[in-house]
Motif scaffolding. Sequence first.
Motif, mmCIF file in Angstrom:
data_model
loop_
_atom_site.group_PDB
_atom_site.id
_atom_site.type_symbol
_atom_site.label_atom_id
_atom_site.label_comp_id
_atom_site.label_asym_id
_atom_site.label_seq_id
_atom_site.Cartn_x
_atom_site.Cartn_y
_atom_site.Cartn_z
ATOM 1 N N VAL B 70 -22.081 3.290 -18.707
ATOM 2 C CA VAL B 70 -21.919 3.046 -17.380
ATOM 3 C C VAL B 70 -21.076 1.719 -17.365
ATOM 4 N N ILE B 71 -19.783 1.265 -16.411
ATOM 5 C CA ILE B 71 -18.712 -0.056 -17.067
ATOM 6 C C ILE B 71 -19.359 -1.014 -16.691
ATOM 7 N N ARG B 72 -19.579 -2.070 -17.149
ATOM 8 C CA ARG B 72 -19.355 -3.491 -16.131
ATOM 9 C C ARG B 72 -18.802 -4.373 -16.617
ATOM 10 N N GLY B 73 -18.031 -5.266 -14.964
ATOM 11 C CA GLY B 73 -17.329 -5.560 -15.022
ATOM 12 C C GLY B 73 -17.711 -7.402 -15.209
ATOM 13 N N ALA B 74 -18.275 -8.424 -14.268
ATOM 14 C CA ALA B 74 -18.995 -9.057 -14.647
ATOM 15 C C ALA B 74 -20.752 -8.278 -13.997
ATOM 16 N N GLY B 75 -20.506 -7.723 -12.943
ATOM 17 C CA GLY B 75 -22.060 -7.505 -12.777
ATOM 18 C C GLY B 75 -22.271 -7.901 -11.148
ATOM 19 N N THR B 76 -20.952 -8.031 -10.595
ATOM 20 C CA THR B 76 -21.556 -9.044 -8.555
ATOM 21 C C THR B 76 -21.108 -7.516 -7.884
ATOM 22 N N SER B 77 -21.254 -6.764 -8.223
ATOM 23 C CA SER B 77 -21.164 -5.646 -7.012
ATOM 24 C C SER B 77 -22.893 -5.962 -6.872
ATOM 25 N N LEU B 78 -22.871 -5.662 -4.918
ATOM 26 C CA LEU B 78 -23.655 -5.672 -3.893
ATOM 27 C C LEU B 78 -24.262 -4.127 -3.637
ATOM 28 N N SER B 136 -15.311 -12.482 -2.131
ATOM 29 C CA SER B 136 -15.816 -14.534 -2.213
ATOM 30 C C SER B 136 -16.581 -14.575 -4.089
ATOM 31 N N SER B 137 -16.449 -13.730 -4.247
ATOM 32 C CA SER B 137 -17.135 -13.724 -5.822
ATOM 33 C C SER B 137 -15.806 -13.620 -6.612
ATOM 34 N N GLY B 138 -14.790 -14.108 -6.424
ATOM 35 C CA GLY B 138 -13.752 -14.830 -7.471
ATOM 36 C C GLY B 138 -13.579 -15.658 -8.908
ATOM 37 N N CYS B 141 -16.228 -12.524 -10.998
ATOM 38 C CA CYS B 141 -15.755 -10.471 -10.689
ATOM 39 C C CYS B 141 -14.485 -11.043 -11.293
ATOM 40 N N THR B 142 -14.744 -9.862 -11.568
ATOM 41 C CA THR B 142 -12.932 -9.788 -12.615
ATOM 42 C C THR B 142 -12.349 -8.256 -12.274
ATOM 43 N N LEU B 143 -11.003 -8.153 -12.454
ATOM 44 C CA LEU B 143 -9.709 -6.807 -11.454
ATOM 45 C C LEU B 143 -10.770 -5.810 -12.043
ATOM 46 N N GLY B 145 -14.163 -4.556 -11.402
ATOM 47 C CA GLY B 145 -14.488 -4.147 -10.554
ATOM 48 C C GLY B 145 -13.747 -4.585 -9.424
ATOM 49 N N ASN B 146 -13.203 -5.245 -9.323
ATOM 50 C CA ASN B 146 -12.537 -5.555 -7.783
ATOM 51 C C ASN B 146 -11.607 -3.931 -7.807
ATOM 52 N N VAL B 147 -10.994 -2.918 -9.227
ATOM 53 C CA VAL B 147 -10.053 -2.239 -8.725
ATOM 54 C C VAL B 147 -11.334 -0.936 -8.765
ATOM 55 N N ALA B 151 -11.799 -3.894 -4.129
ATOM 56 C CA ALA B 151 -12.614 -5.116 -2.921
ATOM 57 C C ALA B 151 -11.247 -5.797 -2.158
ATOM 58 N N GLY B 152 -12.102 -6.447 -1.280
ATOM 59 C CA GLY B 152 -12.125 -6.762 -0.020
ATOM 60 C C GLY B 152 -11.847 -8.393 0.381
ATOM 61 N N GLY B 153 -11.802 -8.817 1.145
ATOM 62 C CA GLY B 153 -12.460 -10.463 1.284
ATOM 63 C C GLY B 153 -11.516 -11.128 2.555
ATOM 64 N N VAL B 208 -12.057 4.292 -17.347
ATOM 65 C CA VAL B 208 -12.461 3.110 -18.198
ATOM 66 C C VAL B 208 -11.448 2.369 -18.156
ATOM 67 N N PHE B 209 -10.996 1.475 -16.942
ATOM 68 C CA PHE B 209 -9.904 0.514 -16.487
ATOM 69 C C PHE B 209 -9.098 -0.128 -17.634
ATOM 70 N N THR B 210 -8.333 -0.556 -18.264
ATOM 71 C CA THR B 210 -8.092 -1.219 -19.457
ATOM 72 C C THR B 210 -7.176 -2.644 -19.084
HETATM 73 C C1 LIG Z 1 -21.219 -13.795 -3.290
HETATM 74 C C2 LIG Z 1 -20.726 -12.472 -3.911
HETATM 75 C C3 LIG Z 1 -19.761 -12.487 -2.625
HETATM 76 C C4 LIG Z 1 -19.156 -11.110 -2.682
HETATM 77 N N1 LIG Z 1 -17.617 -10.860 -1.838
HETATM 78 C C5 LIG Z 1 -17.341 -9.840 -1.992
HETATM 79 C C6 LIG Z 1 -16.085 -9.693 -0.570
HETATM 80 O O1 LIG Z 1 -16.127 -10.604 0.100
HETATM 81 N N2 LIG Z 1 -15.544 -8.911 -0.693
HETATM 82 C C7 LIG Z 1 -16.025 -7.704 -1.950
HETATM 83 O O2 LIG Z 1 -15.172 -6.596 -1.781
HETATM 84 N N3 LIG Z 1 -16.936 -7.428 -2.735
HETATM 85 C C8 LIG Z 1 -17.216 -8.801 -2.895
HETATM 86 N N4 LIG Z 1 -18.515 -8.773 -3.577
HETATM 87 C C9 LIG Z 1 -18.933 -7.579 -4.564
HETATM 88 C C10 LIG Z 1 -18.503 -7.758 -5.635
HETATM 89 O O3 LIG Z 1 -17.969 -8.820 -6.241
HETATM 90 C C11 LIG Z 1 -17.082 -7.129 -5.764
HETATM 91 O O4 LIG Z 1 -16.961 -5.689 -5.309
HETATM 92 C C12 LIG Z 1 -16.215 -7.067 -7.399
HETATM 93 O O5 LIG Z 1 -15.334 -6.473 -6.684
HETATM 94 C C13 LIG Z 1 -17.239 -6.685 -7.708
HETATM 95 O O6 LIG Z 1 -16.497 -7.009 -9.517
HETATM 96 P P1 LIG Z 1 -17.180 -7.043 -10.749
HETATM 97 O O7 LIG Z 1 -16.604 -7.176 -11.984
HETATM 98 O O8 LIG Z 1 -18.233 -8.134 -10.313
HETATM 99 O O9 LIG Z 1 -17.677 -5.579 -11.359
HETATM 100 P P2 LIG Z 1 -19.172 -4.848 -11.512
HETATM 101 O O10 LIG Z 1 -20.193 -5.635 -10.643
HETATM 102 O O11 LIG Z 1 -19.257 -5.280 -12.869
HETATM 103 O O12 LIG Z 1 -18.750 -3.545 -11.052
HETATM 104 C C14 LIG Z 1 -18.625 -2.565 -9.726
HETATM 105 C C15 LIG Z 1 -17.581 -1.553 -10.010
HETATM 106 O O13 LIG Z 1 -16.919 -1.445 -10.492
HETATM 107 C C16 LIG Z 1 -17.124 -0.407 -12.251
HETATM 108 N N5 LIG Z 1 -16.005 -1.609 -13.249
HETATM 109 C C17 LIG Z 1 -16.502 -2.470 -13.124
HETATM 110 N N6 LIG Z 1 -15.095 -3.042 -14.375
HETATM 111 C C18 LIG Z 1 -14.472 -1.184 -14.131
HETATM 112 C C19 LIG Z 1 -13.308 -1.037 -15.969
HETATM 113 N N7 LIG Z 1 -12.547 -1.737 -16.230
HETATM 114 N N8 LIG Z 1 -13.527 0.347 -15.595
HETATM 115 C C20 LIG Z 1 -13.778 1.401 -14.572
HETATM 116 N N9 LIG Z 1 -14.645 0.977 -13.587
HETATM 117 C C21 LIG Z 1 -15.290 -0.602 -13.421
HETATM 118 C C22 LIG Z 1 -18.523 -0.668 -12.590
HETATM 119 O O14 LIG Z 1 -18.966 0.237 -13.243
HETATM 120 C C23 LIG Z 1 -19.123 -0.560 -10.882
HETATM 121 O O15 LIG Z 1 -19.556 0.545 -10.413
HETATM 122 C C24 LIG Z 1 -19.462 -9.983 -3.289
HETATM 123 C C25 LIG Z 1 -20.337 -10.348 -4.792
HETATM 124 C C26 LIG Z 1 -21.165 -11.439 -4.345
HETATM 125 C C27 LIG Z 1 -21.965 -11.631 -5.515
#
Ligand SMILES: Cc1cc2nc3c(=O)[nH]c(=O)nc-3n(C[C@H](O)[C@H](O)[C@H](O)COP(=O)(O)OP(=O)(O)OC[C@H]3O[C@@H](n4cnc5c(N)ncnc54)[C@H](O)[C@@H]3O)c2cc1C
Lengths: 311, 467
Positions: B70-78, B136-138, B141-143, B145-147, B151-153, B208-210
């Motif tokens: 599993v790929i992990r960015g910052a792990g902020t996924s909900l 809001s996890s800016g 959170c990583t790009l 995970g956003n892609v 992600a919205g906002g 896996v996005f680079t």
């Molecule tokens: C306090 C809080 C507020 C939040 N607010 C919002 C909000 O306003 N809007 C919103 O859309 N979300 C929000 N979120 C949810 C979350 O932060 C976002 O979805 C964010 O985009 C996840 O980024 P991350 O780097 O933490 O990814 P992760 O949680 O690590 O991963 C999310 C998904 O992306 C995949 N992934 C990550 N990196 C890669 C990569 N390089 N290549 C391929 N796959 C990858 C993972 O496998 C996983 O399936 C919030 C979360 C928290 C905790």
Amino acid sequence: MTSLTSRRATDPRCFNHFLDPVDMIGCFPAEASMAEINQLAAEHDLYFPLACDPVRSVREHVASLEYAPESTRFGPYVDNVPGMNWKLPGGQLVRIGEQVVKSTTGYDLLRFLLHSGERYGSAQDYVLRLRPLSHERYAGIFTGTPECLQALVEAIVCSSWSHWINCLNWVVSAEDAPFLECYGACLTGEGGHFIDYFSGLAKEHHTSFEPIAENPICPLPAFTIKTTPSQALTLASQCKEALGGHARILSALGVVLMYPEIPINDKQLRELHSRTTMVGGHLFGTAIQPYESSPKETPWIESILNDWRQL
Amino acid sequence: MVSPTPSYKSTLQRAMSRGQLLTRPAQLVPYEADGLGYKRYPVELVAIPADVEELQSLLKVLKETNAPFVIRGAGTSLSGGPVAAQGGIIIHLSKLRKIEEINPRDRFALVQSGVVLNELEAALEPHGLYYPPDPSSGLSCTLGGNVATNAGGIHCFRYGVTGNYILGLEAILLDGSIVQFGGPAGGRGDWREDWKRLFVGSEGTLGVFTRFWLRLIARPEKVWTFRAMYPDINSASEAIRQLARHPSYPAAIEFMDPRSIDMVENSPMSVGLPRNAYMILTEIDGPPELVDARVGPIAQLLRNCGSDDVSYSDQANQRQALWKARKAQGGLLGQVSPDFVVQDAVIPKSRLNEILNFIYEKADAAGIAVTTIMHAGDGNLHPDFLFDQNKPGELEKVEQIGKELMKKVSEIGGTLSGEHGIGNDKAAYMASHLGPLGQAIQMAIPRPFNTRSQLNPMKVFPERRYA
Ligand SMILES: Cc1cc2nc3c(=O)[nH]c(=O)nc-3n(C[C@H](O)[C@H](O)[C@H](O)COP(=O)(O)OP(=O)(O)OC[C@H]3O[C@@H](n4cnc5c(N)ncnc54)[C@H](O)[C@@H]3O)c2cc1C
């Protein structure tokens, strides 16, 4: 099409024709003309901004264009079509996307399929995102040397005025030196601010600005080039030299709408193709054959199509 | 749970000479969950490749082993996205953090996938450029995970979501090859199909996005923030409708229900808001010549819809104060409750009243506290259910409410997720939302890229099991 009708479909989840003025969204037959859609939308003070030719259908627009002039403000088609009823290669009708404007439910088939021609089936109905109608409009033309006009474009796209300008197009034609057309809609009473802003900018950049009464007409192009903003003007000028006719460039987006006098030949096409793909761009439109699939993607495409044919 | 073969760790070590392998239990614990916290999945090993080259070598050896990963960015996924739902390996991309180029002429940024969103924002500011998607996890959170989650906002009502800003992406596929879809020009590049469209929002299941080429726009010059309090849901709903249709195109329209307001007011973050009220926050932006003249009409609109408590400002500190309760809400969930679930659904805006009543009825009947906020312009609702998983039956009740809510959302023409993605948290609802035909055409997408579901199994569709 004068009213919205209900339809039966293979997939019970398929969209019915509707218009929801609260969510500013509606589902229309693929063959509905832009004029028909905008007439229905206008009853609710709404409109679909990505229309070029009022008598042509949504299907024809989607086949010819990925970006319309008002994409400068509202984005490409893919960001303005949240859903479709789609006929699969086997004939079943299935719903793709949603009737709400935001979704991260599953893979984004909608954006993948929207401009895919008939390679994976075809759209029967489109769900379109509508926008509020503004009743005041402004329009004008900038003329000057290409260098001064280029600096003026940069000034506009780097300012937050750019978010409020529907169209900012270079027009490249045989008769005239390249000039810029600029138009849009605004809140009642704001038109004067736009005209003042444009006039001031024109002076600052040693160009002239002339307000005009009507928005320029922008028919469906023969093909479009998606490239970078910095490459667009050069490519458009070279194409116009080789093919005659004229081009419109959506300057903020690097999109060239081509209206050539003579059809593009294979050699020209290959050259244009290699210059645009180098920067991650492409060519699109009814005058362009779909690209051959690359060896890498051929098995992906076959796998998807095989699965879909078996349904 | 599938376990890696015993020789696997040494194989990984050979592929990773510069990066890190975490194997000690204390190192692995933080990787067992995402932002959902309460759902934990044991992890065998965490790999942190030093760069793209090492990531590529790693993926090549992983393919030959019996390990889901599993790929992990910052792990902020909900939504339970970056968790090892079927055990195995987590690849943490925290080292891919370079902003490689900011190009003001063609208005794009080229960034590695592990770049943190707010770091990009800080780098763009001096150039007067703006990348609008703003979950809001800016802060963390990583790009990538956003892609992956599209992600919205808060500001995506006008500016759009992550996918609207992806000109191109680079990914490593499971066969170890690196592909580039699109690029600075934002087209298809040398491909027949526009594959980047499928990869955006694919939740780490296709590759896996680079790197990404991100579209940038001009920064808004001036911003006005408005806060209006409403005595009832009907007047708040009317304000949402009118704002969404107003030709000044508000950048944000946010909603907080009285229960969320109570939670804030009962905390040290209290801002003195009236109780039993519904809050609408909205923002308009643009050049001062335009936006200043729109302030009066927007304030009047908010009043005409039934608010006698409208405040607004264009001053940074006062705007922050207006946003305070809304911004505090997310952080408070974890402070007032041992566990919580942030639900994510999109509804037709005309059904807001009905859905809120549905949520309150279900939650109250089950004795579960709930607070609701909404990106109201888009109809993107976030009911937050507060519970304690150590209290027998509470988790089950929350899951049951979630299930009924998603069914209801589907029935009224909404969708299961607006911005968090499906992950494994909502995968079970996909079949009923999509129907058999809709699900079958979706399931065809990961097959050519990730045939055996070795990459991120059990996400999006529960049927995607690694066997
Ligand atoms: C306090 C809080 C507020 C939040 N607010 C919002 C909000 O306003 N809007 C919103 O859309 N979300 C929000 N979120 C949810 C979350 O932060 C976002 O979805 C964010 O985009 C996840 O980024 P991350 O780097 O933490 O990814 P992760 O949680 O690590 O991963 C999310 C998904 O992306 C995949 N992934 C990550 N990196 C890669 C990569 N390089 N290549 C391929 N796959 C990858 C993972 O496998 C996983 O399936 C919030 C979360 C928290 C905790």
